[in-house]
Design an enzyme around this catalytic site. Structure first.
Site, PDB file in Angstrom:
ATOM      1  N   CYS A 184       0.844  -1.185   0.000  1.00 54.97           N
ATOM      2  CA  CYS A 184       0.000   0.000   0.000  1.00 54.97           C
ATOM      3  C   CYS A 184       0.883   1.240   0.000  1.00 54.97           C
ATOM      4  O   CYS A 184       1.825   1.338   0.811  1.00 54.97           O
ATOM      5  CB  CYS A 184      -0.896  -0.003   1.240  1.00 54.97           C
ATOM      6  N   ASP A 191      -0.087  -6.101   0.013  1.00 56.42           N
ATOM      7  CA  ASP A 191      -1.271  -6.457  -0.767  1.00 56.42           C
ATOM      8  C   ASP A 191      -0.945  -7.720  -1.550  1.00 56.42           C
ATOM      9  O   ASP A 191      -0.042  -7.721  -2.394  1.00 56.42           O
ATOM     10  CB  ASP A 191      -1.648  -5.332  -1.740  1.00 56.42           C
TER      11      ASP A 191
END
Length: 276
Positions: A184, A191
């Site tokens: 992120c 992620d």
């Protein structure tokens, strides 16, 4: 970091409001990231959609009895804005102690608020748990490239120069990998995702594709921009007759984000994987 994200609730302590508050939604313009990739709203080389699935959707019946469901939201890839993920979660949580006369009334409210934030109409589907259980999970299409023997030394940023193809051979195939990871750009949280590539064009070297995908491992960007970058790098290399790239990301905060980008006009299917 995207400059607009600095003013978003992402990465900050937040009060969780449990009554309907549409102002919690925080749009982030796509234009800056498009410009970084050499694109504009008028020159997008793909069609597509971002599927968001919410596994923490709840509201009240007029009687005060709570309901739980799963929400499916489809945001056009050419919408002026993405919706910052924590603001999306805070908005959905604001429905928890809010009464709706019917599911249709809830869907209409979600459609209006999310469309206003995205800048284009957002499709909304509220599903019962039985509906989602019946739909089950699926596998990614084509060949999994994850068992290929590769050596990797760079994880900091995407490396399109790693990609190779055989221009003397034109093929049509589908390949996928579950080794996509990025971070992120605001919180640096990981992620995790699975990515599929479907194309007709110069034969793509599978090992080079895997090396390229792994090079995203410490890269900081939003889900949507990672998929757009992969699409553009493959399009430049393969000069394909057709190309579709999509990623199915593992949920965080009760939401998963699944961007689809394609040269083709098609009906994209929001089909869940085992990790979702």
């Amino acid at each position: 970091m995207h400059p607009a994200a600095e003013h978003s609730p992402l990465g900050k302590s937040s009060e969780y409001i449990c009554t309907y508050t549409p102002s919690l939604l925080f749009p982030i313009p796509r234009a800056a990231k498009w410009a970084e990739l050499g694109l504009s709203a008028e020159t997008l080389p793909y069609k597509g959609v971002d599927f968001w699935n919410c596994f923490e959707l709840s509201w009240l019946l007029p009687s005060g009895k709570p309901v739980v469901a799963i929400g499916e939201f489809s945001i056009p890839a050419d919408s002026p804005n993405i919706i910052e993920s924590k603001s999306f979660k805070l908005y959905l949580n604001s429905l928890n102690q809010t009464s709706f006369a019917s599911v249709q009334n809830l869907e209409a409210t979600l459609h209006a608020d999310l469309s206003a934030a995205a800048g284009k109409p957002v499709s909304v589907r509220v599903c019962s748990l039985a509906d989602v259980e019946a739909e089950g999970v699926v596998s990614m299409p084509g060949i999994c490239i994850d068992d290929l023997d590769i050596s990797v030394s760079n994880y900091e940023h995407p490396r399109p120069e790693l990609l190779r193809c055989d221009e003397s051979r034109v093929i049509e195939e589908s390949v996928h990998s579950h080794l996509l990871k990025s971070n992120c750009p605001v919180t640096s949280q990981p992620d995790w995702g699975s990515v599929a590539v479907e194309y007709r064009g110069a034969a793509l070297d599978h090992a080079s594709l895997l090396e390229y995908l792994v090079s995203f491992r410490q890269h900081s960007d939003f889900h949507e921009q990672c998929v757009e970058r992969i699409f553009l790098d493959l399009q430049r290399l393969l000069k394909p007759e057709k190309l579709t790239v999509y990623a199915r990301y593992v949920r965080r905060g009760g939401l998963d984000i699944n961007p689809y980008r394609s040269t083709e006009v098609m009906e994209f299917q929001n089909l869940r994987l085992a990790r979702q």
